[in-house]
Design an enzyme around this catalytic site. Sequence first.
Site, PDB file in Angstrom:
ATOM      1  N   GLU A 148       0.846  -1.196   0.000  1.00  0.00           N
ATOM      2  CA  GLU A 148       0.000   0.000   0.000  1.00  0.00           C
ATOM      3  C   GLU A 148       0.876   1.237   0.000  1.00  0.00           C
ATOM      4  O   GLU A 148       1.865   1.307   0.731  1.00  0.00           O
ATOM      5  CB  GLU A 148      -0.904   0.063   1.241  1.00  0.00           C
ATOM      6  CG  GLU A 148      -1.981  -0.969   1.341  1.00  0.00           C
ATOM      7  CD  GLU A 148      -2.828  -0.791   2.602  1.00  0.00           C
ATOM      8  OE1 GLU A 148      -2.679   0.253   3.289  1.00  0.00           O
ATOM      9  OE2 GLU A 148      -3.632  -1.682   2.907  1.00  0.00           O
TER      10      GLU A 148
ATOM     11  N   GLU B 200     -13.567   5.245   0.540  1.00  0.00           N
ATOM     12  CA  GLU B 200     -14.390   4.285   1.287  1.00  0.00           C
ATOM     13  C   GLU B 200     -15.023   4.985   2.498  1.00  0.00           C
ATOM     14  O   GLU B 200     -14.400   5.150   3.540  1.00  0.00           O
ATOM     15  CB  GLU B 200     -13.535   3.098   1.705  1.00  0.00           C
ATOM     16  CG  GLU B 200     -12.988   2.314   0.519  1.00  0.00           C
ATOM     17  CD  GLU B 200     -12.067   1.194   0.928  1.00  0.00           C
ATOM     18  OE1 GLU B 200     -12.568   0.141   1.374  1.00  0.00           O
ATOM     19  OE2 GLU B 200     -10.840   1.364   0.820  1.00  0.00           O
TER      20      GLU B 200
ATOM     21  N   LYS C 129     -15.259   3.610   6.413  1.00  0.00           N
ATOM     22  CA  LYS C 129     -14.081   3.348   7.235  1.00  0.00           C
ATOM     23  C   LYS C 129     -14.061   4.338   8.397  1.00  0.00           C
ATOM     24  O   LYS C 129     -14.319   5.526   8.233  1.00  0.00           O
ATOM     25  CB  LYS C 129     -12.800   3.474   6.416  1.00  0.00           C
ATOM     26  CG  LYS C 129     -12.710   2.464   5.285  1.00  0.00           C
ATOM     27  CD  LYS C 129     -11.334   2.426   4.652  1.00  0.00           C
ATOM     28  CE  LYS C 129     -10.331   1.744   5.547  1.00  0.00           C
ATOM     29  NZ  LYS C 129      -9.037   1.533   4.877  1.00  0.00           N
TER      30      LYS C 129
ATOM     31  N   GLU D 220      -8.898   8.540   6.399  1.00  0.00           N
ATOM     32  CA  GLU D 220      -9.227   7.135   6.174  1.00  0.00           C
ATOM     33  C   GLU D 220     -10.254   6.943   5.068  1.00  0.00           C
ATOM     34  O   GLU D 220     -10.305   5.894   4.439  1.00  0.00           O
ATOM     35  CB  GLU D 220      -9.741   6.496   7.465  1.00  0.00           C
ATOM     36  CG  GLU D 220      -8.673   6.252   8.498  1.00  0.00           C
ATOM     37  CD  GLU D 220      -7.623   5.279   8.013  1.00  0.00           C
ATOM     38  OE1 GLU D 220      -7.982   4.137   7.673  1.00  0.00           O
ATOM     39  OE2 GLU D 220      -6.440   5.659   7.951  1.00  0.00           O
TER      40      GLU D 220
END
Length: 483
Positions: free
Chosen positions: A282, A336, A339, A345
Amino acid sequence: MAAAAPPLRALPLLLLCAAFPFNAVAHAVSGSGGGHGLGVNYGRVADDIPSPRRSVELLRAAGAGSVKIYDANPGVLRALAGTRWPVSIMVPNEIIPDLAASDAAADRWVAENLAPYYPATRVKFLLVGNEILSDTSIANSTWPRLVPAMENIHLSLRKRGISSVKVGTTLAMDALEDGAFPRPPSAAAFRADIAEAVVRPLLHFLNGTNSYYFVDAYPYFVWAGNNLTVPLDYALFQGGRTRYVDPGTGLTYTNLLDEMLDAVTIAMAKLGYGSVKLAVAETGWPNGCDYDQIGGNVHNAAIYNRNLAARMAKNPGTPLRPGAKMPVFVFSLYNEDLKGGPGTERHWGLYYANGTAVYEIDLTGRRSLWSYPPLPAPENNTPYKGPIWCVKSAAASKKLNETALGNALSYACGQGNGTCDAIQPGKKCYLPNSTVGHASYAFNSYWQQFRKIGATCYFNNLAEQTIKDPSHGSCKFRSSLDS
């Protein structure tokens, strides 16, 4: 760059050259999928994201060369069949002890989650767990069982004659003693609590199976925590004349990611495994963040990922391993929204949840950086110093769920002392007397009390930060400057 601190355990450059046989990594599989683009992490912790088949179209439009998912979802794996992209699948953290205890359980997992889709779906990596060494709550139950689980999975693959799937696990930079920013890189070492007990056996396994050490490496977090000493351009691969020279090795660095990756390689060498290949599981940059965070914006995210793609297309390696190819996966395909945690995040995506691109990008790195349209100017590259409040989010208003809102309200009011006194009958913030009317006050009161010890303004996507004072009439909301 600022002068480096004296190395804790510096390695002479000559010793390092002996420890890292560059030809051992020269044949590594390219993360760009045989000359295509960077890999992409395809997470799905979000509302109403596009279907797997539509997601494949979006991955292709961005120039992705490989895909990594956080499970072995059948619908996703079927959608990836025939794409010829190398695919990474993942064993969930919670079943690692079971797979370690039973080779039959490991074989059953492979039979149910890989075998039905392989080789039509070109699974390349099978990752056992995600950042488990960052979670101290499973230190006794799971850490010692990581490598045995990986061995059982590997044994199952061999029984089935599957030799092209490499087994690994992903680790965050906090596996190192000094976390994400071990400067100088030559001082890097693994944490004492895991070095001998977990990491050495892990490296032995990876070395013996010709697999990769998968690291999650985010220059954003290093820069955000050290923005007074680390130039932003250095973190975004456009440092110009900015250089950092490691006093222990004499190696010169032109960007922050290379420092982080070489720190991991040096830490591996100190355990006797300097030739284990490295993969970036990542990396990326957030396209948005909370008001009390810094530098998460579309401009920086686009610059980072575009420069990363252009750089990796040339297979530059790192100063310690020049020319070494490595798999690299950008995080992530979508913003997203489900999250938890701080705003960053929920803002790493190449696409919004509706499938609209956050910014243009060519993950193959072939597009000229000068050909992209202008980006919005960054507005939060320096810390915001004004007042901040926490209120009911626009998402909560758009999809009102009174039950969820009521549960969040009850939780907030149950924490601390006098958190919700002002919304009791007869008090200044009692009216309007409704769950919706009371939620913002409760969320804000809770967050202002606990934010300095890690509380976030989220409440399962029901809350968000604002710099507009929500006070009304005699009902006054406490701000971050009052905390």
